[in-house]
Scaffold this motif. Sequence first.
Motif, PDB file in Angstrom:
ATOM      1  N   LEU A  99       0.798  -1.232   0.013  1.00  0.00           N
ATOM      2  CA  LEU A  99      -0.154  -0.005   0.104  1.00  0.00           C
ATOM      3  C   LEU A  99       0.902   1.291   0.021  1.00  0.00           C
ATOM      4  O   LEU A  99       0.427   2.349  -0.466  1.00  0.00           O
ATOM      5  CB  LEU A  99      -1.002  -0.130   1.128  1.00  0.00           C
ATOM      6  CG  LEU A  99      -1.997  -0.949   1.337  1.00  0.00           C
ATOM      7  CD1 LEU A  99      -2.446  -0.884   2.828  1.00  0.00           C
ATOM      8  CD2 LEU A  99      -3.196  -0.857   0.198  1.00  0.00           C
ATOM      9  N   TYR A 100       2.108   1.305   0.660  1.00  0.00           N
ATOM     10  CA  TYR A 100       3.011   2.310   0.851  1.00  0.00           C
ATOM     11  C   TYR A 100       3.064   3.134  -0.643  1.00  0.00           C
ATOM     12  O   TYR A 100       3.523   2.546  -1.525  1.00  0.00           O
ATOM     13  CB  TYR A 100       4.258   1.988   1.320  1.00  0.00           C
ATOM     14  CG  TYR A 100       4.971   3.069   1.806  1.00  0.00           C
ATOM     15  CD1 TYR A 100       4.552   3.979   3.007  1.00  0.00           C
ATOM     16  CD2 TYR A 100       6.221   3.599   1.072  1.00  0.00           C
ATOM     17  CE1 TYR A 100       5.462   4.946   3.311  1.00  0.00           C
ATOM     18  CE2 TYR A 100       6.950   4.873   1.694  1.00  0.00           C
ATOM     19  CZ  TYR A 100       6.495   5.449   2.737  1.00  0.00           C
ATOM     20  OH  TYR A 100       7.043   6.760   2.927  1.00  0.00           O
ATOM     21  N   GLY A 101       2.793   4.399  -0.519  1.00  0.00           N
ATOM     22  CA  GLY A 101       2.963   5.205  -1.861  1.00  0.00           C
ATOM     23  C   GLY A 101       1.757   5.381  -2.553  1.00  0.00           C
ATOM     24  O   GLY A 101       1.515   6.164  -3.404  1.00  0.00           O
ATOM     25  N   HIS A 102       0.582   4.472  -2.309  1.00  0.00           N
ATOM     26  CA  HIS A 102      -0.636   4.627  -3.011  1.00  0.00           C
ATOM     27  C   HIS A 102      -1.550   5.610  -2.067  1.00  0.00           C
ATOM     28  O   HIS A 102      -1.982   5.200  -0.988  1.00  0.00           O
ATOM     29  CB  HIS A 102      -1.256   3.198  -3.172  1.00  0.00           C
ATOM     30  CG  HIS A 102      -2.551   3.415  -4.138  1.00  0.00           C
ATOM     31  ND1 HIS A 102      -2.540   3.249  -5.385  1.00  0.00           N
ATOM     32  CD2 HIS A 102      -3.748   3.550  -3.391  1.00  0.00           C
ATOM     33  CE1 HIS A 102      -3.872   3.300  -5.759  1.00  0.00           C
ATOM     34  NE2 HIS A 102      -4.409   3.476  -4.644  1.00  0.00           N
ATOM     35  N   GLU A 107      -2.945   6.836  -9.337  1.00  0.00           N
ATOM     36  CA  GLU A 107      -3.418   6.250 -10.468  1.00  0.00           C
ATOM     37  C   GLU A 107      -3.574   4.689 -10.275  1.00  0.00           C
ATOM     38  O   GLU A 107      -2.802   4.058  -9.560  1.00  0.00           O
ATOM     39  CB  GLU A 107      -2.291   6.044 -11.617  1.00  0.00           C
ATOM     40  CG  GLU A 107      -2.354   5.339 -12.961  1.00  0.00           C
ATOM     41  CD  GLU A 107      -1.143   5.217 -13.839  1.00  0.00           C
ATOM     42  OE1 GLU A 107      -1.211   4.693 -14.845  1.00  0.00           O
ATOM     43  OE2 GLU A 107      -0.208   6.236 -13.530  1.00  0.00           O
ATOM     44  N   VAL A 108      -4.584   3.952 -10.666  1.00  0.00           N
ATOM     45  CA  VAL A 108      -5.193   2.372 -10.019  1.00  0.00           C
ATOM     46  C   VAL A 108      -4.010   1.846 -11.092  1.00  0.00           C
ATOM     47  O   VAL A 108      -4.020   1.907 -12.195  1.00  0.00           O
ATOM     48  CB  VAL A 108      -6.368   2.529 -10.388  1.00  0.00           C
ATOM     49  CG1 VAL A 108      -6.788   1.007 -10.378  1.00  0.00           C
ATOM     50  CG2 VAL A 108      -7.268   3.279  -9.644  1.00  0.00           C
ATOM     51  N   VAL A 109      -3.614   1.064  -9.932  1.00  0.00           N
ATOM     52  CA  VAL A 109      -2.626  -0.137 -10.880  1.00  0.00           C
ATOM     53  C   VAL A 109      -3.175  -1.530 -10.308  1.00  0.00           C
ATOM     54  O   VAL A 109      -2.759  -1.820  -9.354  1.00  0.00           O
ATOM     55  CB  VAL A 109      -1.003   0.015 -10.313  1.00  0.00           C
ATOM     56  CG1 VAL A 109      -0.307  -1.052 -11.252  1.00  0.00           C
ATOM     57  CG2 VAL A 109      -0.499   1.390 -10.833  1.00  0.00           C
ATOM     58  N   ALA A 173      -5.170   5.647   9.868  1.00  0.00           N
ATOM     59  CA  ALA A 173      -5.250   5.647   8.304  1.00  0.00           C
ATOM     60  C   ALA A 173      -5.597   7.058   7.950  1.00  0.00           C
ATOM     61  O   ALA A 173      -4.774   7.635   6.591  1.00  0.00           O
ATOM     62  CB  ALA A 173      -6.357   4.721   7.736  1.00  0.00           C
ATOM     63  N   ALA A 174      -6.517   7.752   8.580  1.00  0.00           N
ATOM     64  CA  ALA A 174      -6.726   9.129   8.156  1.00  0.00           C
ATOM     65  C   ALA A 174      -5.453  10.214   8.399  1.00  0.00           C
ATOM     66  O   ALA A 174      -5.580  11.141   7.422  1.00  0.00           O
ATOM     67  CB  ALA A 174      -8.000   9.588   8.994  1.00  0.00           C
ATOM     68  N   SER A 175      -4.946   9.637   9.464  1.00  0.00           N
ATOM     69  CA  SER A 175      -3.605  10.882   9.824  1.00  0.00           C
ATOM     70  C   SER A 175      -2.515  10.577   9.192  1.00  0.00           C
ATOM     71  O   SER A 175      -1.529  11.262   8.790  1.00  0.00           O
ATOM     72  CB  SER A 175      -3.737  10.830  11.399  1.00  0.00           C
ATOM     73  OG  SER A 175      -3.285   9.675  12.000  1.00  0.00           O
ATOM     74  N   GLN A 176      -2.028   9.156   9.213  1.00  0.00           N
ATOM     75  CA  GLN A 176      -0.765   8.828   8.833  1.00  0.00           C
ATOM     76  C   GLN A 176      -0.779   7.955   7.450  1.00  0.00           C
ATOM     77  O   GLN A 176       0.282   7.779   6.825  1.00  0.00           O
ATOM     78  CB  GLN A 176       0.123   7.904   9.844  1.00  0.00           C
ATOM     79  CG  GLN A 176      -0.166   8.510  11.088  1.00  0.00           C
ATOM     80  CD  GLN A 176       0.730   9.790  11.167  1.00  0.00           C
ATOM     81  OE1 GLN A 176       1.691  10.013  10.708  1.00  0.00           O
ATOM     82  NE2 GLN A 176       0.366  10.724  12.209  1.00  0.00           N
TER      83      GLN A 176
END
Length: 209
Positions: A99-102, A107-109, A173-176
């Motif tokens: 997930l990191y960076g998305h 863009e959906v990959v 998830a909302a903050s970090q």
Amino acid sequence: MVESLKYTFSHSTMWFGILFGLTGGTAYEALGTIQGPLLSDLGYSEEQIGWVFAFPNVAAMAFGSVIGGYIVDRVGHRKFVPAALTLFVIFCAVAAGVLYGHEDGAEVVIGRAHVFAATMCMTSFCVGLFVASSYSLFMDLVDPKLAGTQFSTIMGATNGCAAWSAKVIGILAASQGPAVGLWIMCFVSLLSLVLLLPLLRALARKPRS
């Protein structure tokens, strides 16, 4: 009954069991809370998400539970419960890495979604290993005279883990971001290994019937 309950809850083993129930599954409870929305963000349709949850995810956990029960009966709790916990934490951390960076709007990959779904299923398999082995540990620790009460109390603690983990991962998830949030929850699960040590020592001291 009151005297028996006082006796039971005066022992540290019961409290370590409750605390372990409240924290051990933190990583996978957190992942389970947000994995559906994350698959959607990564490009899966509702039908694809439903298929993943209905078939491979369930089958992986069921298979893991059977394998976990088989292994723990042969190698024992001391070796296998910590190993199973470490395994599901590793796969939760890998899922976070996918997930990191998305970020929202990225863009959906779809390949990333497939990798995340596969990692989810591997996590579920390892969770099955952990559930079967840790619940077996709890069953072996309880006093036969109050087994139902003790075991139900610890199971209540595992439900508490699901509740607070869902709340906290939502905030993180909302903050970090979901990746960092999951890594934090993985760290909490690893910390629970400290609580597992006195449970394993208590089991080693318990006379065999």
